[in-house]
Structures are given as structure tokens and as C-alpha cells.
Design a protein around this motif. Structure first.
Motif, PDB file in Angstrom:
ATOM      1  N   ALA B  99      51.357  75.360   6.992  1.00 23.28           N
ATOM      2  CA  ALA B  99      50.778  75.968   8.064  1.00 23.28           C
ATOM      3  C   ALA B  99      49.322  76.518   7.500  1.00 23.28           C
ATOM      4  O   ALA B  99      48.202  76.450   8.423  1.00 23.28           O
ATOM      5  N   VAL B 214      59.900  72.350  13.143  1.00 24.91           N
ATOM      6  CA  VAL B 214      60.327  73.373  14.366  1.00 24.91           C
ATOM      7  C   VAL B 214      58.950  73.405  15.477  1.00 24.91           C
ATOM      8  O   VAL B 214      59.185  73.700  16.335  1.00 24.91           O
ATOM      9  N   LEU B 217      60.323  71.655  18.551  1.00 24.91           N
ATOM     10  CA  LEU B 217      61.232  72.771  19.370  1.00 24.91           C
ATOM     11  C   LEU B 217      60.171  73.116  20.421  1.00 24.91           C
ATOM     12  O   LEU B 217      60.474  73.317  21.380  1.00 24.91           O
ATOM     13  N   ASP B 218      59.127  73.753  19.768  1.00 19.23           N
ATOM     14  CA  ASP B 218      58.044  74.423  20.706  1.00 19.23           C
ATOM     15  C   ASP B 218      57.416  73.374  21.695  1.00 19.23           C
ATOM     16  O   ASP B 218      57.261  73.607  22.949  1.00 19.23           O
ATOM     17  N   ARG B 221      59.961  72.926  24.454  1.00 21.81           N
ATOM     18  CA  ARG B 221      59.946  74.129  25.383  1.00 21.81           C
ATOM     19  C   ARG B 221      58.617  74.184  26.220  1.00 21.81           C
ATOM     20  O   ARG B 221      58.305  74.893  27.076  1.00 21.81           O
ATOM     21  N   GLU B 223      55.194  74.348  25.308  1.00 20.44           N
ATOM     22  CA  GLU B 223      54.280  75.599  25.006  1.00 20.44           C
ATOM     23  C   GLU B 223      53.320  74.946  24.103  1.00 20.44           C
ATOM     24  O   GLU B 223      53.549  73.903  23.108  1.00 20.44           O
ATOM     25  N   ARG B 224      52.160  75.785  24.207  1.00 23.61           N
ATOM     26  CA  ARG B 224      51.383  75.584  23.220  1.00 23.61           C
ATOM     27  C   ARG B 224      51.331  76.084  21.725  1.00 23.61           C
ATOM     28  O   ARG B 224      52.319  77.072  21.724  1.00 23.61           O
ATOM     29  N   ARG B 225      50.726  75.601  20.574  1.00 18.06           N
ATOM     30  CA  ARG B 225      51.188  76.314  19.502  1.00 18.06           C
ATOM     31  C   ARG B 225      50.205  77.105  18.893  1.00 18.06           C
ATOM     32  O   ARG B 225      49.036  77.206  19.471  1.00 18.06           O
TER      33      ARG B 225
END
Lengths: 671, 225
Positions: B99, B214, B217-218, B221, B223-225
Motif C-alpha cells: 500500500a 482485504v 471486504l471493505d 461493507r 466503504e471508501r478506502r
């Protein structure tokens, strides 16, 4: 032995609480629970009285419960024994009252399990001798009373009261937790004996912090301004016998907690702590009673009056602190005795008045003074005992309120002996404020009694009231008798308090039983003395003679005729002097300053048949300036922090990582 | 033969092995391929086992040999082999992404090592010098393991980061004299269980999302990263 009895009674009360869950289903269960509570409270009372008056060494006990290395420690020193007397007396009266009042309870399953648990928790707080047991019992007490406040949760007002109470109670417990953390020090000695030893050579800053935190923690439970906001909401929301317990007894347990922490454990009787307590106490007294005067809800009025009395007690404690710091042992003992005596008295007459309010509610279903009136004819016994309660709380001789307030003013008059000029000037001013509060209290209870019990009924419910049943009357009569007894024989109470002041201050008032003719002489015969019995006899004889003279010399025939209505025939009951109109002169004086009171009269235009309207708006300045912004700030912060709920796993890991690195950095830079 | 008589040789060797662990942790930071990362982890565990065995020798504490054996069997053999097979079965041996860039990660890692050295040497002036150095290295390994977990997006490499973090804990524990065997065994078992749970989860994630990133997964859900 006495401690063992107390702890066994606590265990039995907890058992009764469990029993209460099952007993709530059957009608026969209610007298069982209240009867058991009554018996157990009487046992605790006997044990506590035995400990207080019997003297001897402090019994202590360590039970293998709680934290593994500490255990649960309990002890009954004179201070604990005295407050145990207050708790047990109030508990016994409430149980007796509950025998009758509980029959009208619509949701017994919400009251019966928690009532004995509440009593047990208050007993445990007083008996605890280590911080862990104390905090646990304190929190248990808060939660049990919260459950009782929420007993009638169908009304939105009660739910709000429960919420505010829960927030304030958790905040108070947090403060107490921090207080004990400070007292325990880095060694983590959580027994009271170790704390006492460690605090002996403590720092001034720590003492100041302990005082501030104890004021926040215990003061919020007792109802010190500005931490009082939950009290007039929560106390009236509970069933009346529980209101009596919360107002009369739980505030005393809070005062016990304050005394235990500040005077006993931290040994912090400094002159500046005396100043803090004097200012807070007198402000609380005046603000509390002014609120009570503005109130027309019977139970809220009583709750506000509790705030006033707590203020009086704290002012007495402040005096005791100031005298103690200057080494004036006898004067300190006098002030502390007055404060503790007033605590006992308040627990008696406030329970009595709440029970009276409960009786009025049972009989009429009304709590609003503006819808009551004329109850003296319909509830003759309740009216008499309520009158006794009103006289006692207004500090009129020969009842007990007068005796304790008189002692307090004797202590105020000792203030020229103080060394600090600040205190020399402050104490008479505090005395003036206390006198103002006492006068306003008298006005407030003239209003309560005059509007509620005299005059003509203002609603059909008040007109159709019937006298309540004998258990309730017995509880109220018992409390009224105790009020009278404590007023007639204050010397007995003062002597009973001697071991308490001796253990806390190392000094006690002179023994009153050696004074002839049952008088009390706080300092010296040449200075002042009071004889309650003599005053009572004088009042009884002169009153009797006057009545005799009137009936003998004037006509004995009883005539009922129309009352003189100032020339207005057929006055409607609503046209009587109302609670709000009674309070109007005082509202005009203090209202704009304290309540931002705004009165508005809307006159109809000429020719219109619409009625003129009078509107009155009162706001609680404390709530507006302190709690409302605080609530908004918490809401704002919560909104901002809400984003933290929805991060990715990696972000959470990064947060943990960053926090760890930051802490390590702090450690690296500081060590 | 007791550790005190060993003198500087015992100290230097322990130092070398602990330093080696930190070095391998650094290598993990910039390793792009999963297989290489797993091999590095095996090396990490091997070094740990050697270091613990050396500690057992110098401290004359035979129970530490058991610890070393546990480290060797579980961490240097079973877990890397199992992870290898998982990577194979998932067919993700080609992909890896960090990342954060390698340069930045390395710089942060160096900062962390400096921090832990400064901190440990300053907080424990009175302690046994061997334990001091050991603790400083162990803290570095823990922090670097956390850094691996934070900078990776792939669940397998996060697991490896977690395991290397745990190696740091074991290093710290064995450097201090007199750690009971029970504690060590329980730590080893908890790691094993964590490994099993994570392995199961990997497959579940994979079944559902067709990836072990992963980030999926976000996304799921919402959502923003």
C-alpha cells in the motif's frame, strides 16, 4: 458482632430482592417483600445503634470476595454507624409505608426486586472499608435507584429523568473512581486504613484534587448546585416511598461518601476547602429553595427543597472544616454535629413529606398543587402529619429542624474566633444566606400547606379524596413522632453524635446529658441554651389556655357561614390564591436574576370578549449555561467520531500502530 | 557452563542473532513476492529458534530448548509450508502489492528501529546488558511486524506480519531470564490457533470474494478506502 448482623441483613435483603422477582406475580408477595425489608431494616437499625451508642473498638471484617488480593473489607466506625442509623431508619419507614402504598403499584415487578436491593446497596456503601467494595456498592446503589426511577417508564418525562440520572450517576462514579485512584497512590493501596496512613503526609495539590473530585462525585449524588439538575427530575419520577428514600436517605449516603473521603481518608480539613464548601453550600441552599418556591408540582417542590437542605448541611461541613483547620476543636465539633444532626432530621422530615405527597397522590391522583386544596377536611390524619413535616422542615420550634439549624447558627456565631480574615468576613455572609434560605423555606412550605391542604378543592379529584390506609398512616405518624422527639430532646442526639465527631475531629461537644432540665448548651450557659421541651410545654399550655379562653368566653356554638370574600360573592375555587400567585412577590425579586423570568400579560383589544392572558416563562439558568452547551458539545464530538466506526481494517491497524508509536515516542522523550 | 563465564562470545552471538532477526524483518518490508515473503518468514523463525537455543545454552536453562524446538517445528516448518500450500491452492503466488512505497516503508522502519533502541536503552539503564540489547531488538521486530501488517493489503502477507510480530515477543521473553515454559507453550498454541482461524478465514474470504485482498471486504461493507 454488630457488623456481622449488618452484613447478614444485607445478604437477606439481597435474597429478598431475588424473592421479589417471584413475589411480584402474586398479591400476597408484596407485603412479604416489604415486611421482610422492614424487619431487616429494624435489625440493621438495632445493630447500628448498638455500635454507635455502645462504643468499643471498630469491628472490621474481610470477606473473601471481590479482588483476589484485597478481598471485600467492611468496618463500622462511629461515622459509618451513624449513617447506617439514617439509612436503616429511612429504610424501615419506607418499608412500612410500602406495605400500604405498594398495593396501588401498577407495575410491582418493576419495584419489588429493586427496593430491597436499593436498601442493601446503601447499607453496603456505608459499611464498606475499601475502595473497591465502596465503588461497587455505590454503583449498585445508583443502578438500583435508576431502575426504580424507571419503574413508570411509560411516561416520556420519566424516561428522560432516568437518562439524565444515569448520565450524572456514571459521571459521579467516574469522579469517585479517580478520587480513590489519587488516594491509593502509586502503590495501589485500596483499603481505607492504608489510604488514611498514606494521606497523612500528602501533598496540597493532591488534597485539592481529591476535594474537587469528591465534590463532583459525591456532590452530584447529593445535589450540590450546579450538579443538582438530575435530582428534581429523578426523585419525583420514582414511586413515592422510593422518592422518600432517594431524597431523604441516598443524599445522606452521598454526604457520608464525601465526609469519608475528604475528612477521614484524605484528612483534608484546610481553611480553603472550608471556603469552597461554605460558598457551594450556601449557594445551593438559596438556589434550591428558590426553585422550590417557583414549583407547583408537589414532588418536584420537595426534591428542590432537598437541594436546599443538602446545601445547609454542606455549609455546616464547611464551617467544621474551617474551625478544624484553625485548631478550634470544640467549634468544629459543634458545626459538624449541627450538620450531621440536620442530615438525620432531613432524612426524617423529607421522608415524611414525600410519604405525605404519596398519600395525596393515592387519594387524589394529582401531583399539581394548582389542582389540590381543602385536603385537611378529607385527609385529616395525613394533613396533621404533613403539617408536622412542614413545620419541621421550616425549622420552627419545638420540632427537630429548629434544633439543628439553631445549632448551625450557634456555630456561625463562633466565626470571630477564626484566624483568616477571609473566613471572618465570609462566614457571617454565609449565615445571612442560610437565614434567607430558612425564611424562604418557611414561605415555600406555607405555600405547600396552604395551597394543598387549606382552602377549597380546586379539582373534583381533590374534592373526592379519601383518607389513605393505616400502614401508610402508621409510617407517617412514626416519622412525625420521631421529628417531635428529636426536637424535644435534641440533647440525646447530640450525645449520640459525640463519638462521630470525636473520631473525625478529635473533639466533641460537651455532654448534654449533664445539663439539667434537658436543655442543650452548645458552648456555655452564659452564651446560649435551648430547651425544646420547655418551648413545647409553653406552646401547648398557652395554646390550650387561649383555645379554652376563646371557647369559654366567646360562644361555643359551631357555626358554618359563608366566608368573607372581599365583596365577591360565589367565588370559584380556581379564583383562590394559587401556588404561582403565592410565589409571585419572591419571583419578582429573584426571578429575573436566577430564572430569567419573563411575565407577559396579553390584554384583549377593547370590545373583544376574549379573556386576558397571563404567561410566565421560567428557565433554569444552570441548565442553559452549563448543561445545554455541554450536551451540544458531546453531540458534536460524537458526530465527528462517528466516522471512526466505519474504517477499513488496515486503517484500524494503522491507528493502533500510530497510537503505539506515539506512546513510545512520548516515553522516549520524557524518560 | 554458565553464561557469565562465556563473557563476550555469548553476548556477541546473541547480539548477532537478534540483529539478524531485525535484518530479516527489514527484508520482509520490501519483499514483493509472496513465496519469497514466506521463505523469509521461515528464515526469521529459524533465526529465532537459533537465538532461543543460544539463550538456553548461555543461561543454562534447558526448558528454553523446548521453546526453541517449538519455534523450529511450528514456525520454521509447519506454518511456512502450510502457508505455501494455501498460496498455491489459492493461486495467488504471483500477486502482491504494497500500500505504501518501498522507500518510504524502509525509512519508517529505520525510524522505528531507532526509536526502539533509544527507548529501551534509556528506560533500562540498570538492567543486564544482554537483556537490554535483546529487548531493544525485540521491540524493533515487533514494530516492524506491525509495519508489515499496516503496509500490506494481501491477507496472507498480513498473517506473515502478525507471525513475525509474535517472533519478536518470543525473543523478548527468552531474553529475560526465568520465563516459565508454560507461558511460552501457551503463546505458541495461541499463535497456532490464530493461524488456523486465519487460514480458515482466508478460504472463506476467497470463496466469497474470489480474492484475498482485504480491500474487497471493505468494498463489500460499502466503504471508501
Amino acid at each position: 458482632m454488630s457488623l456481622l448482623v449488618v452484613l447478614c441483613c444485607v445478604a437477606a435483603l439481597l435474597g429478598t430482592a431475588v424473592l421479589g422477582v417471584a413475589a411480584a406475580r402474586r398479591p400476597a408477595g408484596r407485603p412479604l417483600v416489604y415486611g421482610a425489608s422492614l424487619l431487616l431494616c429494624l435489625l440493621v437499625l438495632a445493630a447500628a445503634l448498638d455500635r454507635l451508642l455502645g462504643g468499643g473498638a471498630t469491628p472490621a471484617l474481610t470477606l473473601p470476595l471481590g479482588l483476589p488480593w484485597i478481598g471485600a473489607r467492611f468496618a463500622l466506625d462511629p461515622l459509618a454507624a451513624f449513617f447506617l442509623v439514617v439509612v436503616a431508619l429511612g429504610g424501615a419507614a419506607a418499608s412500612l409505608y410500602g406495605l400500604g402504598y405498594g398495593r396501588h403499584e401498577e407495575a410491582p415487578q418493576r419495584v419489588l426486586p429493586f427496593f430491597p436491593a436499593f436498601l442493601a446497596a446503601m447499607t453496603l456503601v456505608v459499611a464498606a472499608a475499601d475502595a473497591f467494595s465502596f465503588l461497587l456498592s455505590w454503583e449498585f446503589m445508583s443502578l438500583a435507584s435508576w431502575a426504580l426511577v424507571m419503574a413508570h417508564h411509560h411516561e416520556a418525562e420519566n424516561r428522560r429523568a432516568g437518562f439524565v440520572y444515569l448520565v450524572m450517576a456514571s459521571f459521579g462514579t467516574l469522579s469517585l473512581l479517580l478520587t480513590f485512584g489519587l488516594l491509593a497512590g502509586p502503590g495501589g493501596a485500596y483499603g481505607f486504613a492504608e489510604m488514611r496512613a498514606a494521606a497523612a503526609g500528602g501533598h496540597d495539590v493532591v488534597a485539592a484534587l481529591v476535594l474537587a473530585l469528591a465534590l463532583l462525585g459525591a456532590g452530584s449524588k447529593a445535589g450540590l448546585v450546579p450538579l443538582h439538575v438530575w435530582l428534581p427530575l429523578a426523585h419525583p419520577a420514582a414511586p413515592s416511598h422510593v422518592s422518600g428514600l432517594m431524597s431523604g436517605v441516598m443524599t445522606k449516603v452521598a454526604i457520608y461518601g464525601f465526609l469519608r473521603i475528604v475528612l477521614d481518608l484524605s484528612g483534608g480539613a484546610t481553611w480553603w476547602s472550608g471556603i469552597v464548601l461554605l460558598c457551594l453550600g450556601s449557594a445551593t441552599a438559596v438556589i434550591g429553595i428558590l426553585h422550590a418556591l417557583m414549583e407547583s408540582d408537589l414532588k418536584r417542590l420537595l426534591a428542590y427543597s432537598t437541594i436546599e437542605n443538602v446545601g445547609v448541611i454542606f455549609a455546616g461541613l464547611g464551617l467544621a472544616f474551617a474551625f478544624k483547620a484553625d485548631g478550634l476543636g470544640l467549634a468544629a465539633a459543634l458545626a459538624l454535629t449541627a450538620a450531621l444532626f440536620h442530615a438525620l432530621n432531613h432524612s426524617l422530615f423529607k421522608s415524611l413529606l414525600f410519604f405525605g405527597a404519596g398519600a395525596v397522590m393515592t387519594a387524589t391522583g394529582e401531583r399539581d398543587l394548582e389542582r389540590l386544596g381543602g385536603l385537611i377536611h378529607r385527609l385529616p390524619v395525613t394533613a396533621v402529619v404533613a403539617l408536622a413535616g412542614c413545620l419541621a422542615i421550616s425549622a420552627l420550634p419545638p420540632l427537630n429542624g429548629f434544633a439543628s439549624e439553631w445549632l448551625l447558627f450557634q456555630a456561625v456565631l463562633k466565626s470571630p474566633d477564626l484566624a483568616q480574615w477571609g473566613l471572618k468576613i465570609l462566614v457571617p455572609a454565609v449565615g445571612g444566606l442560610l437565614a434567607l434560605a430558612a425564611a424562604l423555606a418557611a414561605a415555600c412550605f406555607v405555600k405547600l400547606y396552604g395551597v394543598g391542604f387549606l382552602g377549597r378543592p380546586r379539582s373534583p379529584a381533590a374534592a373526592g379524596a379519601r383518607e389513605v390506609e393505616r400502614w401508610m398512616l402508621a409510617a407517617m405518624l412514626g416519622l412525625a413522632a420521631l421529628c417531635l422527639a428529636a426536637g424535644l430532646l435534641p440533647g440525646l442526639v447530640i450525645d449520640g453524635l459525640a463519638p462521630v465527631t470525636h473520631s473525625l475531629l478529635g473533639a466533641a461537644m460537651p455532654l448534654q446529658r449533664e445539663v439539667p432540665w434537658l436543655s442543650i448548651v452548645p458552648i456555655a450557659e452564659s452564651r446560649s441554651s435551648y430547651n425544646g421541651l420547655l418551648v413545647f410545654l409553653f406552646m401547648a399550655i398557652s395554646g390550650g389556655l387561649a383555645a379554652l379562653a376563646v371557647h369559654r368566653l366567646a360562644s361555643r356554638a359551631l357555626r358554618r357561614g359563608p366566608a368573607w370574600g372581599c365583596g365577591f360573592p360565589d367565588a370559584v375555587p380556581a379564583g383562590q390564591y394559587s401556588a404561582a400567585s403565592f410565589a409571585q412577590p419572591i419571583r419578582r425579586v429573584f426571578g429575573p436574576l436566577l430564572f430569567a423570568a419573563a411575565e407577559r400579560v396579553e390584554m384583549p383589544p377593547p370590545g373583544s370578549l376574549a379573556p386576558a392572558r397571563f404567561e410566565l416563562a421560567l428557565t433554569d439558568r444552570v441548565w442553559e449555561t452549563l448543561y445545554a452547551p455541554l450536551g451540544r458539545a458531546v453531540g458534536f464530538a460524537a458526530d465527528r467520531l462517528n466516522g471512526l466506526q466505519f474504517l477499513t481494517i488496515r486503517r484500524y491497524l494503522s491507528l493502533v500502530f500510530l497510537a503505539l508509536v506515539t506512546l513510545l515516542l512520548v516515553l522516549a522523550l520524557w524518560s | 557452563m554458565s553464561g557469565l563465564e562465556m563473557g563476550s562470545l555469548g553476548f556477541d552471538t546473541a547480539h548477532l542473532l537478534a540483529g539478524g532477526l531485525v535484518l530479516v524483518s527489514f527484508m520482509m518490508l520490501y519483499q514483493h513476492r509472496l513465496y519469497a515473503l514466506l521463505n523469509l518468514y521461515a528464515l526469521h523463525a529459524l533465526l529465532l529458534a537459533t537465538s532461543v537455543a543460544w539463550q538456553a545454552f548461555t543461561q543454562a536453562a534447558p526448558h528454553l530448548y523446548v521453546t526453541a524446538l517449538i519455534a523450529l517445528i511450528f514456525k520454521a516448518l509447519i506454518i511456512p509450508v502450510a502457508l505455501h500450500r494455501i498460496v498455491e491452492r489459492l493461486g495467488i503466488h504471483r500477486d502482491i502489492e504494497t500500500a505504501v512505497g518501498v522507500g518510504a516503508t524502509m525509512l519508517v522502519g529505520m525510524g522505528l528501529v531507532a526509536l526502539s533502541l533509544v527507548l529501551m536503552l534509556r528506560v533500562t539503564p540498570g538492567a543486564d546488558p544482554l537483556a537490554r540489547e535483546d529487548l531493544a531488538f525485540a521491540l524493533s521486530v515487533v514494530l516492524l511486524g506491525l509495519l508489515v501488517m499496516v503496509t500490506r493489503r494481501n491477507a496472507v502477507s498480513q498473517v506473515v506480519g502478525f507471525m513475525s510480530l509474535e517472533n519478536g515477543l518470543v525473543l523478548a521473553a527468552t531474553g529475560a531470564k526465568g520465563m516459565p515454559l508454560v507461558v511460552e507453550i501457551s503463546v505458541a498454541f495461541s499463535v497456532l490457533i490464530a493461524f488456523i482461524v486465519i487460514g480458515v478465514f482466508l478460504f472463506r474470504i476467497r470463496e466469497r470474494f474470489d480474492t484475498v485482498d482485504v480491500g474487497a471486504l471493505d468494498d463489500f461493507r460499502g466503504e471508501r478506502r
